[in-house]
Scaffold this motif. Structure first.
Motif, short mmCIF file in Angstrom:
data_model
loop_
_atom_site.label_atom_id
_atom_site.label_comp_id
_atom_site.label_asym_id
_atom_site.label_seq_id
_atom_site.Cartn_x
_atom_site.Cartn_y
_atom_site.Cartn_z
N LEU A 69 0.85 -1.19 0.00
CA LEU A 69 0.00 0.00 0.00
C LEU A 69 0.89 1.24 0.00
N SER A 70 0.43 2.29 -0.66
CA SER A 70 1.21 3.53 -0.72
C SER A 70 0.28 4.72 -0.82
N THR A 80 -2.94 7.51 3.77
CA THR A 80 -3.13 6.55 4.84
C THR A 80 -4.62 6.43 5.14
N ASN A 107 1.73 1.39 5.25
CA ASN A 107 2.14 1.77 3.91
C ASN A 107 3.61 1.41 3.67
N SER A 121 -4.99 6.62 -2.07
CA SER A 121 -4.14 5.50 -1.68
C SER A 121 -3.98 4.56 -2.87
#
Length: 279
Positions: A72-73, A76, A88, A111
Protein backbone atom coordinates in the motif's frame (compact mmCIF):
# COMPACT_ATOMS: atom_id res chain seq x y z
CA UNK A 1 -8.43 -12.84 -9.07
CA UNK A 2 -9.33 -10.02 -6.69
CA UNK A 3 -13.02 -9.48 -5.89
CA UNK A 4 -14.52 -6.17 -4.76
CA UNK A 5 -16.88 -6.88 -1.86
CA UNK A 6 -17.50 -3.19 -1.15
CA UNK A 7 -16.46 -0.61 -3.71
CA UNK A 8 -15.58 2.45 -1.64
CA UNK A 9 -16.02 5.99 -3.01
CA UNK A 10 -13.99 5.87 -6.23
CA UNK A 11 -11.62 2.99 -6.96
CA UNK A 12 -9.99 2.62 -10.37
CA UNK A 13 -7.22 0.68 -12.10
CA UNK A 14 -4.36 2.97 -13.12
CA UNK A 15 -0.84 2.63 -14.48
CA UNK A 16 1.68 5.25 -15.64
CA UNK A 17 -0.77 6.53 -18.24
CA UNK A 18 -1.77 6.49 -21.89
CA UNK A 19 0.76 8.26 -24.11
CA UNK A 20 0.95 9.05 -27.81
CA UNK A 21 -2.73 9.81 -28.40
CA UNK A 22 -3.16 13.39 -27.22
CA UNK A 23 -3.33 14.57 -30.84
CA UNK A 24 -6.55 12.54 -31.06
CA UNK A 25 -8.00 14.11 -27.90
CA UNK A 26 -7.18 11.19 -25.58
CA UNK A 27 -6.20 12.24 -22.03
CA UNK A 28 -3.08 10.77 -20.42
CA UNK A 29 -5.03 9.27 -17.47
CA UNK A 30 -2.85 7.14 -15.17
CA UNK A 31 -2.13 7.46 -11.46
CA UNK A 32 -2.71 10.92 -10.04
CA UNK A 33 0.20 10.39 -7.63
CA UNK A 34 3.05 8.91 -9.64
CA UNK A 35 5.42 9.01 -6.67
CA UNK A 36 3.22 6.61 -4.69
CA UNK A 37 2.73 4.33 -7.71
CA UNK A 38 6.45 4.15 -8.50
CA UNK A 39 7.55 3.47 -4.93
CA UNK A 40 5.05 0.66 -4.45
CA UNK A 41 5.96 -1.01 -7.74
CA UNK A 42 9.68 -0.74 -7.02
CA UNK A 43 9.26 -2.43 -3.63
CA UNK A 44 7.54 -5.33 -5.40
CA UNK A 45 10.20 -5.25 -8.16
CA UNK A 46 7.45 -4.80 -10.74
CA UNK A 47 7.80 -3.18 -14.15
CA UNK A 48 7.31 0.60 -14.00
CA UNK A 49 4.11 0.23 -16.05
CA UNK A 50 2.49 -2.32 -13.70
CA UNK A 51 -1.13 -1.40 -12.98
CA UNK A 52 -2.37 -0.67 -9.45
CA UNK A 53 -5.65 0.24 -7.79
CA UNK A 54 -6.11 3.95 -7.08
CA UNK A 55 -8.39 4.41 -4.08
CA UNK A 56 -9.94 7.82 -3.41
CA UNK A 57 -11.24 9.11 -0.05
CA UNK A 58 -12.88 5.90 1.20
CA UNK A 59 -11.49 2.50 0.41
CA UNK A 60 -13.03 -0.77 -0.73
CA UNK A 61 -13.25 -4.15 0.96
CA UNK A 62 -11.40 -6.75 -1.11
CA UNK A 63 -11.00 -10.50 -1.04
CA UNK A 64 -7.99 -12.13 -2.70
CA UNK A 65 -8.68 -15.44 -4.40
CA UNK A 66 -5.04 -16.38 -5.08
CA UNK A 67 -1.72 -16.05 -3.27
CA UNK A 68 0.34 -12.94 -3.98
CA UNK A 69 2.25 -10.04 -2.39
CA UNK A 70 0.98 -6.49 -1.98
CA UNK A 71 2.13 -2.98 -1.01
CA UNK A 72 0.00 0.00 0.00
CA UNK A 73 1.21 3.53 -0.72
CA UNK A 74 0.06 7.14 -0.90
CA UNK A 75 -2.68 8.26 1.49
CA UNK A 76 -3.13 6.55 4.84
CA UNK A 77 -6.60 4.98 5.17
CA UNK A 78 -6.43 2.80 8.31
CA UNK A 79 -6.19 -0.37 6.22
CA UNK A 80 -6.41 -3.82 7.76
CA UNK A 81 -5.59 -7.29 6.45
CA UNK A 82 -7.80 -9.91 8.12
CA UNK A 83 -8.55 -7.25 10.78
CA UNK A 84 -4.86 -6.58 11.52
CA UNK A 85 -3.37 -3.14 10.75
CA UNK A 86 -1.44 -2.73 7.49
CA UNK A 87 1.33 -0.16 7.05
CA UNK A 88 2.14 1.77 3.91
CA UNK A 89 5.30 0.94 1.95
CA UNK A 90 5.68 -2.53 3.43
CA UNK A 91 5.36 -5.86 1.57
CA UNK A 92 2.67 -8.25 2.81
CA UNK A 93 2.18 -11.88 1.83
CA UNK A 94 -1.38 -12.67 0.75
CA UNK A 95 -3.06 -16.06 0.91
CA UNK A 96 -6.24 -17.13 -0.85
CA UNK A 97 -9.25 -15.85 1.08
CA UNK A 98 -7.48 -12.95 2.77
CA UNK A 99 -9.57 -9.78 3.13
CA UNK A 100 -8.19 -6.25 2.85
CA UNK A 101 -10.36 -3.46 4.26
CA UNK A 102 -10.01 0.30 4.51
CA UNK A 103 -11.17 2.51 7.37
CA UNK A 104 -10.82 6.15 8.35
CA UNK A 105 -8.91 8.49 6.05
CA UNK A 106 -5.95 9.85 8.04
CA UNK A 107 -3.56 11.62 5.65
CA UNK A 108 -3.81 12.48 1.96
CA UNK A 109 -6.73 11.57 -0.26
CA UNK A 110 -5.53 8.88 -2.71
CA UNK A 111 -4.14 5.50 -1.68
CA UNK A 112 -2.64 2.87 -3.96
CA UNK A 113 -2.74 -0.92 -3.83
CA UNK A 114 0.09 -2.53 -5.79
CA UNK A 115 0.33 -6.26 -6.35
CA UNK A 116 3.16 -8.49 -7.51
CA UNK A 117 3.28 -8.39 -11.36
CA UNK A 118 0.49 -5.79 -11.45
CA UNK A 119 -3.23 -6.09 -12.22
CA UNK A 120 -4.14 -7.52 -15.60
CA UNK A 121 -7.18 -5.64 -16.85
CA UNK A 122 -7.62 -5.07 -20.59
CA UNK A 123 -5.04 -2.93 -22.38
CA UNK A 124 -6.68 -0.07 -24.31
CA UNK A 125 -4.41 2.19 -26.39
CA UNK A 126 -1.30 0.81 -24.66
CA UNK A 127 -2.57 1.34 -21.10
CA UNK A 128 -4.71 -0.42 -18.50
CA UNK A 129 -5.77 2.90 -16.95
CA UNK A 130 -9.47 3.50 -16.50
CA UNK A 131 -10.63 6.72 -18.15
CA UNK A 132 -14.14 8.03 -18.70
CA UNK A 133 -13.17 9.12 -22.21
CA UNK A 134 -11.82 5.72 -23.32
CA UNK A 135 -12.68 2.68 -21.19
CA UNK A 136 -16.14 1.25 -20.66
CA UNK A 137 -15.51 0.95 -16.91
CA UNK A 138 -15.14 4.22 -15.01
CA UNK A 139 -14.65 2.85 -11.49
CA UNK A 140 -14.95 -0.50 -9.69
CA UNK A 141 -18.33 -1.58 -8.31
CA UNK A 142 -19.41 -4.29 -5.89
CA UNK A 143 -18.62 -7.85 -7.06
CA UNK A 144 -16.27 -6.67 -9.81
CA UNK A 145 -13.29 -8.99 -10.29
CA UNK A 146 -9.79 -7.78 -11.18
CA UNK A 147 -7.40 -10.41 -12.57
CA UNK A 148 -3.79 -10.87 -11.48
CA UNK A 149 -1.14 -13.59 -11.73
CA UNK A 150 -0.69 -15.70 -8.60
CA UNK A 151 2.69 -15.53 -6.85
CA UNK A 152 3.51 -18.22 -4.29
CA UNK A 153 7.08 -17.16 -3.49
CA UNK A 154 8.94 -13.85 -3.65
CA UNK A 155 12.19 -12.89 -1.95
CA UNK A 156 12.33 -9.07 -2.15
CA UNK A 157 15.59 -7.15 -1.95
CA UNK A 158 13.88 -4.60 0.34
CA UNK A 159 10.76 -5.39 2.36
CA UNK A 160 9.73 -1.86 3.40
CA UNK A 161 10.53 1.82 2.90
CA UNK A 162 10.72 4.79 5.23
CA UNK A 163 9.43 7.65 3.10
CA UNK A 164 8.90 11.37 3.41
CA UNK A 165 5.30 12.51 3.76
CA UNK A 166 5.43 14.68 0.65
CA UNK A 167 1.65 14.97 0.68
CA UNK A 168 2.02 17.28 3.69
CA UNK A 169 4.00 19.74 1.57
CA UNK A 170 2.14 22.85 0.42
CA UNK A 171 4.57 24.41 -2.08
CA UNK A 172 3.98 23.45 -5.72
CA UNK A 173 7.04 23.79 -7.92
CA UNK A 174 6.20 25.29 -11.32
CA UNK A 175 7.79 26.36 -14.59
CA UNK A 176 6.64 29.27 -16.72
CA UNK A 177 3.75 28.45 -19.05
CA UNK A 178 3.49 29.66 -22.67
CA UNK A 179 1.42 32.73 -21.67
CA UNK A 180 3.33 33.53 -18.47
CA UNK A 181 4.55 36.88 -19.81
CA UNK A 182 1.00 38.24 -19.93
CA UNK A 183 0.95 38.49 -16.12
CA UNK A 184 1.30 41.98 -14.67
CA UNK A 185 3.48 42.75 -11.67
CA UNK A 186 0.39 42.85 -9.48
CA UNK A 187 -0.82 39.48 -10.76
CA UNK A 188 2.65 37.96 -10.29
CA UNK A 189 2.74 39.21 -6.71
CA UNK A 190 -0.60 37.55 -6.04
CA UNK A 191 0.36 34.25 -7.73
CA UNK A 192 3.68 33.86 -5.95
CA UNK A 193 3.06 35.80 -2.76
CA UNK A 194 -0.22 34.25 -1.64
CA UNK A 195 -1.58 30.99 -0.32
CA UNK A 196 -4.47 29.40 -2.20
CA UNK A 197 -7.00 26.87 -0.96
CA UNK A 198 -8.24 23.87 -2.89
CA UNK A 199 -11.85 24.24 -4.01
CA UNK A 200 -14.49 21.57 -3.50
CA UNK A 201 -14.51 21.44 -7.31
CA UNK A 202 -11.61 19.02 -7.67
CA UNK A 203 -11.33 15.62 -9.32
CA UNK A 204 -9.17 13.62 -11.71
CA UNK A 205 -9.85 16.14 -14.48
CA UNK A 206 -8.86 19.36 -12.72
CA UNK A 207 -8.38 21.16 -9.41
CA UNK A 208 -9.83 24.63 -8.98
CA UNK A 209 -8.53 27.10 -6.40
CA UNK A 210 -10.86 29.26 -4.33
CA UNK A 211 -8.92 32.53 -4.40
CA UNK A 212 -8.81 34.66 -7.55
CA UNK A 213 -6.25 37.06 -8.97
CA UNK A 214 -7.07 40.10 -11.09
CA UNK A 215 -8.78 38.94 -14.29
CA UNK A 216 -7.90 39.61 -17.91
CA UNK A 217 -9.48 40.10 -21.34
CA UNK A 218 -6.91 38.18 -23.40
CA UNK A 219 -8.41 35.94 -26.08
CA UNK A 220 -6.43 33.10 -27.62
CA UNK A 221 -6.85 30.14 -29.91
CA UNK A 222 -7.44 26.75 -28.37
CA UNK A 223 -3.98 25.34 -27.63
CA UNK A 224 -2.36 22.19 -26.27
CA UNK A 225 -2.44 21.46 -22.54
CA UNK A 226 -0.84 18.87 -20.25
CA UNK A 227 -1.47 17.43 -16.81
CA UNK A 228 -0.23 20.15 -14.47
CA UNK A 229 -1.08 23.07 -16.78
CA UNK A 230 -2.39 26.06 -14.80
CA UNK A 231 -5.10 27.84 -16.77
CA UNK A 232 -5.99 31.49 -16.07
CA UNK A 233 -9.65 32.29 -16.68
CA UNK A 234 -10.89 35.83 -17.55
CA UNK A 235 -12.52 36.24 -14.12
CA UNK A 236 -9.21 35.49 -12.38
CA UNK A 237 -9.83 31.89 -11.32
CA UNK A 238 -6.95 29.39 -11.60
CA UNK A 239 -7.67 25.87 -12.86
CA UNK A 240 -4.99 23.17 -12.68
CA UNK A 241 -5.49 20.34 -15.14
CA UNK A 242 -4.87 16.83 -13.85
CA UNK A 243 -4.48 13.34 -15.35
CA UNK A 244 -7.94 13.09 -16.96
CA UNK A 245 -7.88 16.72 -18.11
CA UNK A 246 -8.66 17.77 -21.66
CA UNK A 247 -5.85 17.87 -24.20
CA UNK A 248 -6.54 21.43 -25.41
CA UNK A 249 -7.94 24.61 -23.88
CA UNK A 250 -8.69 28.22 -24.68
CA UNK A 251 -7.47 29.85 -21.45
CA UNK A 252 -3.94 31.26 -21.05
CA UNK A 253 -1.49 28.67 -19.71
CA UNK A 254 0.48 30.68 -17.19
CA UNK A 255 2.25 27.90 -15.22
CA UNK A 256 3.19 24.23 -15.53
CA UNK A 257 3.46 22.04 -12.42
CA UNK A 258 6.38 19.65 -12.01
CA UNK A 259 5.66 15.92 -11.73
CA UNK A 260 6.27 16.09 -7.97
CA UNK A 261 3.91 19.05 -7.64
CA UNK A 262 1.16 17.08 -9.40
CA UNK A 263 1.61 14.27 -6.87
CA UNK A 264 1.50 16.74 -3.97
CA UNK A 265 -1.68 18.38 -5.30
CA UNK A 266 -3.30 15.00 -5.98
CA UNK A 267 -3.21 14.32 -2.21
CA UNK A 268 -4.89 17.61 -1.22
CA UNK A 269 -8.44 17.83 0.08
CA UNK A 270 -10.86 20.73 -0.31
CA UNK A 271 -9.85 23.62 1.95
CA UNK A 272 -6.17 22.67 2.21
CA UNK A 273 -3.50 25.24 1.33
CA UNK A 274 -1.09 25.34 -1.59
CA UNK A 275 1.29 27.96 -2.96
CA UNK A 276 3.40 28.29 -6.10
CA UNK A 277 7.20 28.52 -6.38
CA UNK A 278 8.88 29.25 -9.70
CA UNK A 279 11.79 26.85 -10.28
Amino acid sequence: MLKILKSGFYTTVQDKGRFGFRDKGVPVAGAMDNIALERANRLLENEDEAAVLEITMTGPTIVFEESTYIVLSGATMSATLNNKPVLNYKIYKIESGDILSYGRLEHGIRSYLAIKYGFETNVVLNSRSFSKAITKIVCLKNNYEVPYTSCESFDPKISELKVDDYYNEEVLGVAKGPEFEMLTDKQLEKVFGSDFTVSKDNNRMAYQLNEKIDGHNKSMLTSATLPGTVQFTPNGKLIILMKDGQTTGGYPRILQLTDKAISILAQKRAGENVSFKLL
